[in-house]
Design a protein around this motif. Structure first.
Motif, mmCIF file in Angstrom:
data_model
loop_
_atom_site.group_PDB
_atom_site.id
_atom_site.type_symbol
_atom_site.label_atom_id
_atom_site.label_comp_id
_atom_site.label_asym_id
_atom_site.label_seq_id
_atom_site.Cartn_x
_atom_site.Cartn_y
_atom_site.Cartn_z
ATOM 1 N N VAL A 57 6.858 -4.985 -8.631
ATOM 2 C CA VAL A 57 6.488 -4.189 -7.459
ATOM 3 C C VAL A 57 5.231 -3.408 -7.817
ATOM 4 C CG1 VAL A 57 7.129 -2.231 -6.000
ATOM 5 C CG2 VAL A 57 8.822 -3.994 -6.546
ATOM 6 N N THR A 58 4.212 -3.579 -7.022
ATOM 7 C CA THR A 58 2.962 -2.864 -7.241
ATOM 8 C C THR A 58 2.581 -2.123 -5.966
ATOM 9 O OG1 THR A 58 2.192 -4.555 -8.807
ATOM 10 C CG2 THR A 58 0.531 -3.061 -7.902
ATOM 11 N N VAL A 59 2.388 -0.833 -6.106
ATOM 12 C CA VAL A 59 1.994 -0.005 -4.963
ATOM 13 C C VAL A 59 0.600 0.531 -5.253
ATOM 14 C CG1 VAL A 59 2.572 1.940 -3.486
ATOM 15 C CG2 VAL A 59 4.399 0.630 -4.612
ATOM 16 N N SER A 60 -0.331 0.047 -4.474
ATOM 17 C CA SER A 60 -1.724 0.402 -4.724
ATOM 18 C C SER A 60 -2.533 0.225 -3.453
ATOM 19 C CB SER A 60 -2.299 -0.479 -5.837
ATOM 20 O OG SER A 60 -3.677 -0.224 -6.004
ATOM 21 N N SER A 61 -3.528 1.062 -3.291
ATOM 22 C CA SER A 61 -4.425 0.929 -2.153
ATOM 23 C C SER A 61 -5.630 0.089 -2.526
ATOM 24 C CB SER A 61 -4.868 2.307 -1.662
ATOM 25 O OG SER A 61 -5.476 3.029 -2.711
ATOM 26 N N LEU A 89 6.544 3.890 0.143
ATOM 27 C CA LEU A 89 6.289 3.619 -1.268
ATOM 28 C C LEU A 89 5.153 4.472 -1.807
ATOM 29 C CD1 LEU A 89 6.754 -0.228 -1.188
ATOM 30 C CD2 LEU A 89 8.029 1.348 -2.651
ATOM 31 N N LYS A 90 5.282 4.820 -3.074
ATOM 32 C CA LYS A 90 4.282 5.618 -3.775
ATOM 33 C C LYS A 90 3.778 4.843 -4.983
ATOM 34 C CE LYS A 90 6.677 9.890 -2.490
ATOM 35 N NZ LYS A 90 7.297 11.141 -2.997
ATOM 36 N N GLN A 122 0.842 -1.189 0.000
ATOM 37 C CA GLN A 122 0.000 0.000 0.000
ATOM 38 C C GLN A 122 0.880 1.243 0.000
ATOM 39 O OE1 GLN A 122 -2.613 -0.294 3.389
ATOM 40 N NE2 GLN A 122 -4.040 -1.619 2.298
ATOM 41 N N PRO A 123 0.369 2.349 -0.470
ATOM 42 C CA PRO A 123 1.131 3.597 -0.368
ATOM 43 C C PRO A 123 1.580 3.852 1.064
ATOM 44 C CG PRO A 123 -0.777 3.907 -1.772
ATOM 45 C CD PRO A 123 -0.915 2.540 -1.163
ATOM 46 N N GLY A 124 2.845 4.211 1.205
ATOM 47 C CA GLY A 124 3.422 4.393 2.521
ATOM 48 C C GLY A 124 4.053 3.150 3.090
#
Length: 116
Positions: A112-116, A84-85, A12-14
């Motif tokens: 790498v996947t950054v997602s909420s 992470l963003k 998740q973001p952050g």
């Protein structure tokens, strides 16, 4: 030189993730190891790297959030990614060079996947 990348995943973001790249073969001749990121439709971009003797360098977009380090006993380079963003999303590739003129080697990509 053979490079084996591991780590990555979904965050998740952050959040945080860690990537590792284990080198085998002519690892004693490696003078630089780096991580590149590639997104769909784009070329690979340098994210962070280490030169001998262990001088790190970072792209401005990750400065202060990512840390690259080296374990010489395990011939491994680790990229610790924090805060992470979503724009950090991509396929990350480990890269090693044996001198300015090469040869150069790539590991397999890790997502790498950054997602909420």
């Amino acid at each position: 030189v053979q490079l084996q990348a591991s780590g990555g995943g979904l965050a998740q973001p952050g959040g945080s993730l860690r990537l590792s790249c284990a080198a085998s073969g002519r690892f004693n001749q490696i003078d630089r190891m780096s991580w590149f990121r590639q997104t769909t439709g784009s070329s690979r971009e340098l994210v962070a790297g280490l030169t001998v003797p262990f001088t790190p360098f970072y792209d401005g977009s990750v400065q202060g959030r990512f840390t690259i380090s080296r374990d010489t006993t395990k011939h491994t380079v680790t990229l610790q990614m924090t805060n992470l963003k979503p724009e950090d999303t991509g396929t990350y590739y480990c890269h090693a060079s044996l001198g300015v003129a090469g040869p150069y080697y790539w590991g397999q990509g890790t997502q790498v996947t950054v997602s909420s």
